[in-house]
Motif scaffolding. Structure first.
Motif, mmCIF file in Angstrom:
data_model
loop_
_atom_site.group_PDB
_atom_site.id
_atom_site.type_symbol
_atom_site.label_atom_id
_atom_site.label_comp_id
_atom_site.label_asym_id
_atom_site.label_seq_id
_atom_site.Cartn_x
_atom_site.Cartn_y
_atom_site.Cartn_z
ATOM 1 N N GLY A 152 4.848 6.184 -4.758
ATOM 2 C CA GLY A 152 4.825 6.132 -6.172
ATOM 3 C C GLY A 152 4.339 7.230 -7.083
ATOM 4 N N ARG A 153 2.838 7.379 -6.582
ATOM 5 C CA ARG A 153 1.669 8.120 -7.310
ATOM 6 C C ARG A 153 1.879 9.596 -6.881
ATOM 7 N NH1 ARG A 153 -3.578 4.441 -7.055
ATOM 8 N NH2 ARG A 153 -3.036 2.836 -8.514
ATOM 9 N N ASN A 154 2.432 9.936 -5.660
ATOM 10 C CA ASN A 154 2.398 11.237 -5.183
ATOM 11 C C ASN A 154 3.718 12.049 -4.990
ATOM 12 O OD1 ASN A 154 -0.717 11.769 -4.035
ATOM 13 N ND2 ASN A 154 -0.291 9.546 -3.442
ATOM 14 N N MET A 193 2.844 2.062 -2.992
ATOM 15 C CA MET A 193 2.002 2.419 -4.378
ATOM 16 C C MET A 193 1.586 4.132 -4.096
ATOM 17 S SD MET A 193 -1.624 0.477 -5.624
ATOM 18 C CE MET A 193 -2.682 1.190 -4.274
ATOM 19 N N LEU A 194 1.467 4.339 -2.737
ATOM 20 C CA LEU A 194 1.002 5.762 -2.540
ATOM 21 C C LEU A 194 2.125 6.724 -2.747
ATOM 22 C CD1 LEU A 194 -1.340 7.440 -0.901
ATOM 23 C CD2 LEU A 194 0.222 7.058 1.031
ATOM 24 N N GLU A 234 0.819 -1.308 -0.139
ATOM 25 C CA GLU A 234 -0.037 0.134 -0.046
ATOM 26 C C GLU A 234 0.871 1.282 -0.132
ATOM 27 O OE1 GLU A 234 -2.522 0.555 3.140
ATOM 28 O OE2 GLU A 234 -4.084 1.644 2.104
#
Lengths: 276, 276
Positions: free
Chosen positions: A130-132, A127-128, A124
């Motif tokens: 990498g996206r932000n 992913m957070l 989790e």
């Protein structure tokens, strides 16, 4: 995701952020240091997993890692060590429950609904991040202290494709044979010890090892040597011919003073792997 | 003197000690970092005076100073910021009473019997350190943060023969004209403002300056710029032709992240003066 604070630090930014976590069923907080270079392009990421009783904050303020990460152009992520909150199970002991997630997914009550730190750290939160943030998730590395050293080593050995290197300060090296492990695994994973083996760095080292370099530092004056069992991991690393170094540092104990002393070398070790 | 803790740190020892203080009329605690070299011969001493709300511990754990002091072979002393204890006067505000000694000798009730941080830092603690540790008291230097920057600058300008250099991070630069100063001086020293002038870095800089080099770092994004009044001190330093540098650091705030970023340069600045 909510920004709790952002402070200029060594030319970059030390941020603290909170977010609703699926894995932990509630709000989670983490620290992220982004070096100056992240303003221009994604930078490599070094995870720092903390030990018993720690939050995201301890290493962020006391390990002195940002100086060296800034020098190397590497980001640092400081996750919390467990789910938090009034609705989250806890125990009076400092080494069970909140502050003591042990980097596993709990399967036993009352821990199971929230205590999924394995999924949180391995799925989790990456992913957070990498996206932000301006992070190059193809270049990750991981380290940790004590319970966090256990987490770093076990997570790295299960994800050799993800992490270029792994290092640990005074890791809980053989939890299936230690009171720092047997108690928590019984609580979180149940009494069937076959489920425990996947979370024991010494057993994993014997079975599979790690594809990249491994660095472990352990103080000779550590109060918790009997619980940490460094000799088991050192033996397993050597027997496996694992690339790496296991260093006993004379006179050092289990504190952040120990970690801050050798942090420069750990960050340089990771930088070499990340920029290879 | 009682040893509260000693941890191996950067090849030396980070100790915490307590002792019965005459000046403060009770037990006082301080941190002392001794580099490896102190095992063989007395080493120079750099004082680090902390800011509001701090104890001896904050800078010791969060400023990252030991790495650079070890590199330079310099000891660091981290005193507390006020007398402590149930029998010591206090105030509900964070900026008065315990944790807010302001490095003066209080003359007004209820502060007078205990709040003698000026005597504690300039007389009692140096004597204790010189007698008990491998310190070369002929080579001292001083720095501090915020209220501690105020303390470092005012103490240095009153003792030019003792300190080879002085530096400050975001000092309270002109307390006689600021709410960080007027409130405390009124409480500790009484309403007669003539007694305050001896404890204002800007006024002292105008009147006498300092015999050695002065280094001040101030973040441009500091939340407390209106209270710190750096422009007054910068003007006074320049008008006096004081040897030194006043640097505005873009984007930095008032936190330990700011200090830890520039600590290497401050320690190097002091080392140059101490080993000259």
């Amino acid at each position: 995701m909510e920004t709790k604070s952002e402070n200029r630090c060594h030319g970059g930014v030390q941020g603290v952020y909170s977010h609703a976590s699926q894995a932990c069923g509630g709000a989670m907080t983490f620290g992220l240091f982004l070096p100056e270079e992240a303003a221009d392009a994604p930078v490599p990421l070094l995870w720092y997993l903390s030990g018993l009783t720690c939050t995201h904050e301890n290493a962020m303020t006391k390990a002195g890692a940002q100086a060296w990460a800034a020098e190397q152009g590497i980001a640092l992520c400081f996750p919390d060590t467990s789910p938090r909150g009034d609705d989250v199970a806890d125990d009076e002991a400092f080494d069970l429950g909140q502050g003591a997630g042990f980097y596993v997914n709990a399967t036993a009550a009352p821990w199971a609904p929230h205590f999924n730190m394995w999924d949180y750290i391995t799925a989790e939160l990456p992913m957070l991040l990498g996206r932000n943030f301006a992070l190059d998730m193809e270049r990750q590395s991981i380290c940790g202290h004590s319970m966090g050293g256990h987490g770093a080593l076990t997570i790295a050995m299960h994800h050799p494709e993800r992490f270029r290197a792994v290092s640990a300060f005074a890791p809980i090296a053989h939890p299936t044979q230690s009171d720092w492990g047997r108690k928590q695994f019984t609580a979180y994973l149940g009494a069937d010890e076959t489920a425990w083996a996947a979370h024991d760095a010494t057993l994993l080292m014997r079975e599979r090892g790690f594809d990249g370099p491994v660095l472990v530092d352990q103080g000779t004056d550590d109060n918790f040597l009997d619980l940490l069992m460094p000799e088991a991991l050192a033996e397993a690393m050597t027997a496996r011919r694992q690339e790496g170094a296991f260093r006993m540092q004379k006179g050092y104990d289990h504190s952040y003073f120990f970690m801050s002393t050798f942090m420069e070398e750990h960050v340089a070790f990771h930088a070499e792997a990340l920029y290879r």
